[in-house]
Design an enzyme around this catalytic site. Structure first.
Site, mmCIF file in Angstrom:
data_model
loop_
_atom_site.group_PDB
_atom_site.id
_atom_site.type_symbol
_atom_site.label_atom_id
_atom_site.label_comp_id
_atom_site.label_asym_id
_atom_site.label_seq_id
_atom_site.Cartn_x
_atom_site.Cartn_y
_atom_site.Cartn_z
ATOM 1 N N HIS A 1 47.053 22.407 122.216
ATOM 2 C CA HIS A 1 48.631 21.451 121.313
ATOM 3 C C HIS A 1 48.595 20.767 122.502
ATOM 4 C CE1 HIS A 1 51.012 19.853 118.111
ATOM 5 N NE2 HIS A 1 50.356 19.548 118.574
ATOM 6 N N SER B 1 46.939 20.073 115.511
ATOM 7 C CA SER B 1 48.759 19.769 115.784
ATOM 8 C C SER B 1 49.495 20.842 114.250
ATOM 9 C CB SER B 1 49.624 18.573 115.188
ATOM 10 O OG SER B 1 48.376 17.765 114.273
ATOM 11 N N ASN C 1 55.896 21.357 116.143
ATOM 12 C CA ASN C 1 55.988 20.376 114.298
ATOM 13 C C ASN C 1 56.667 21.507 113.563
ATOM 14 O OD1 ASN C 1 54.279 18.236 115.331
ATOM 15 N ND2 ASN C 1 52.510 18.851 115.131
ATOM 16 N N GLU D 1 51.469 23.020 124.023
ATOM 17 C CA GLU D 1 51.923 23.792 123.025
ATOM 18 C C GLU D 1 50.395 25.213 123.002
ATOM 19 O OE1 GLU D 1 52.895 23.330 119.419
ATOM 20 O OE2 GLU D 1 54.465 24.827 119.095
#
Ligand code: 3HC
Length: 299
Positions: free
Chosen positions: A148, A127, A198, A160
């Site tokens: 991701h 992450s 994130n 991602e």
């Protein structure tokens, strides 16, 4: 190196929520999947949850995008549970979804580099940890990439992709097409802390903790405010419980250390919850309690 259509065998490491969801997607897309975990109980739980999820999707006709060969039962049969890294030697693509710890991931990449065939692509579902640093543990940094996924992987529509400093154009193209083969939309991020999603999501979750910590409002009102006021499917505190408070804290620490700005400094309340073992839904207790049906929000 395998192109997207040549990716036939996929190794997935880690049979937790993310790893099992990724294994499910690859199997439904027609790949032979090797799902690796040292914990046989985790593998059994993963197979049960994959079966239940595939049946739910099949019942709604949502597996059809992958073609007739990917009927639910066939997908389940394509998943083989294994317990050692050596079992992944024939994989074309390996996706790791293990604990968010850089040293542990680096050690795994060293082993994968030794064991997998020279053409294999090595991907991390991290992450926020640097793909460039993970790649530097191998002798094939051009074949290391970030993939991701978002929780729950079978439902969330995004992957991602993160390019490390040395990721080749060919590997990026292969992983992008493979992600599309899984039925996902793709975004591409350069390798900076927290990548795209994130980096933006975790400060929002952190701010929700600050709002709770400083007594701005109750947890229910913070979550209802963001759900109804901004049309998010979950409020930020409920989402933090869903992701895992330990994961949120670890991403915030990567952002704080990597970007050096105090705006990413984790809220003391989040730190305290993690210290107390209140890790969210997976532990039955986080911001909310999930132990009884009468918990204040439906888990
Ligand atoms: N497999 C198959 N189907 C599933 C499923 C799964 N794993 N999980 C949910 N579903 C289906 C349900 O069967 C249901 O189908 P139906 O509408 O036909 O009955 C539908 O999805 C909705 O599920 P629920 O009714 O159980 O609950 P919700 O309507 O609340 O939806 C949710 C659940 C999809 C998780 C939704 O609340 C949501 O989108 N929440 C936000 C999730 C999110 O933001 N995830 C990203 C987190 S960030 C991340 O992962 C990155 C990391 O690095 C931190």
């Amino acid at each position: 190196m395998a192109t997207a259509s040549e990716i036939a065998a996929v190794g997935v490491i880690g049979a937790g929520q993310m790893g099992s969801g990724i294994a499910q997607l690859a199997a439904a897309a027609g790949c032979a999947v090797l799902l690796l975990d040292a914990d046989s109980a985790a593998l059994s739980r993963a197979v049960a949850s994959i079966s239940a999820s595939l049946r739910r999707l099949a019942a709604k006709g949502q597996l059809s995008q992958f073609g007739p060969q990917t009927a639910c039962e066939d997908s389940i049969k394509r998943i083989r549970c294994v317990s050692t890294v050596q079992d992944l030697r024939d994989a074309d693509l390996v996706i790791e979804a293990i604990v968010e710890n850089e040293d542990v991931k680096k050690q795994l990449f060293v082993e994968l580099d030794e064991i997998t065939k020279a053409s294999a692509i090595l991907a991390s579902n991290t992450s926020s940890i640097s793909i460039t640093r993970l790649a530097s543990a191998t002798k094939r940094p051009s074949q290391v990439i970030g993939m991701h996924f978002f929780n729950p992987p079978p439902i969330m529509k995004l992957i991602e992709i993160i390019r490390g400093a040395d990721t080749s154009d060919e590997v990026f193209a292969a992983v992008k097409s493979f992600s599309e083969r899984l039925g996902k939309s793709v975004i591409c991020s350069q390798d900076y802390p927290g990548f795209i999603v994130n980096r933006i999501l975790m400060p929002m979750i952190n701010e929700a903790f600050w709002a709770l910590y400083t007594g701005v409002a109750t947890k229910e009102d913070i979550d209802t405010g963001m759900k109804l006021g901004t049309n998010h499917p979950m409020g930020p505190l409920q989402l933090a419980d869903f992701i895992g408070l330990d994961v949120c804290l670890s991403v915030l620490r990567v952002l704080h250390n990597g970007l050096g700005d105090n705006k990413y400094s984790p809220c003391p309340l989040l730190v305290q919850y993690v210290d107390a073992g209140r890790l969210g839904k997976k532990r039955g207790l986080g911001v909310y309690s999930y132990a009884q049906k009468s918990s204040s929000l439906k888990p």
